[in-house]
Design a protein around this motif. Structure first.
Motif: not given
Length: 255
Positions: A129-139, A151-160
């Motif tokens: 999950m940390d890797e996925l969050r970092g990958r999306v954040n770097a887009l 922002a929406t994807v990051l919000e849902h990943i944060g909820a996960v």
């Protein structure tokens, strides 16, 4: 522990002092009858104590399991929401994010769930999950639509991730060990109390005591068997995550 021992000693001392005082003033008759008021009162209180402890030992893991089950649905739903929201990410990010989400959910079902029965979590899950969050954040998003999607994807990943943290706590949660031992102690005292009170049952009179002992033994075993949310008769299964995998397939098939 010292406080518990002192409280028990204080209670026993209070009984001994009360008995001594009444013996000195001679305002009460001796009570040696197994059916007398002393035995009847003590038996009723011991039964009530066992029922209270037993109820708590059942209710605590039951409510924990219910909360854990709801949390697994919240985590899987957040993963589904992230899967949907990834569609509007730039470039090849939608496929990459969706592949990462499928891998994560499959990992939880296949590798992590057996460990949770032991009260443990696999460290790789949090890393995914940390890797996925970092990958999306770097887009690099261009335009408001892509920024909103990111922002929406990051919000849902944060909820996960938040639900995963709660699942970690649920997996490790157990009733206080003292409560389980107290259940055993009170059950044992209830079983032997008639003999302590002076009763000597013979023949068929002992059959109800045997039946009671068997049921109490089963009840005590049950309190230990359901002590973990992801193990035993009340175990929370991975159905929510299996449903998420089916939903991923449906979404991908509809695109």
């Amino acid at each position: 522990m010292v406080a518990y021992i002192l409280s028990i000693l204080a209670a026993v001392g209070g009984v001994a002092l009360t008995a001594l005082v009444f013996r000195k003033v001679k305002q009460a008759d001796e009570d040696r009858d197994p059916n007398g008021p002393s035995a009847a009162h003590a038996g009723a209180m011991l039964s009530a104590m066992f029922l209270l402890v037993f109820a708590i030992a059942i209710i605590v893991p039951w409510t924990t399991a219910d909360a854990a089950r709801l949390n697994t649905h919240a985590e899987s739903q957040s993963a589904i929401d992230a899967y949907w929201a990834a569609e509007s990410l730039p470039g090849t990010a939608p496929q990459e994010v969706r592949t990462a989400l499928r891998d994560y959910v499959a990992f939880v079902i296949r590798d992590e769930w057996p460990l949770m029965a032991e009260g443990r979590m696999h460290p790789v899950g949090a890393a995914k999950m940390d890797e996925l969050r970092g990958r999306v954040n770097a887009l690099g998003a261009r335009g408001d639509a892509e920024e909103d999607a990111k922002a929406t994807v990051l919000e849902h990943i944060g909820a996960v991730s938040a639900a995963r943290a709660q699942r970690t706590a649920d997996a490790a949660a157990t009733p206080p060990i003292g409560l389980l031992y107290l259940t055993i102690l009170t059950a044992a005292v209830v079983i032997v109390f008639p003999f302590l009170a002076g009763a000597r049952p013979r023949g068929m009179a002992i059959a109800p005591l045997v039946a009671m002992a068997g049921l109490l033994g089963f009840g005590v075993f049950l309190t230990w068997d359901i002590s973990r949310a992801f193990d035993g008769p009340l175990a929370v299964g991975p159905q929510a995550f299996q449903g998420a995998m089916q939903e991923f397939a449906r979404i991908a098939g509809g695109m």
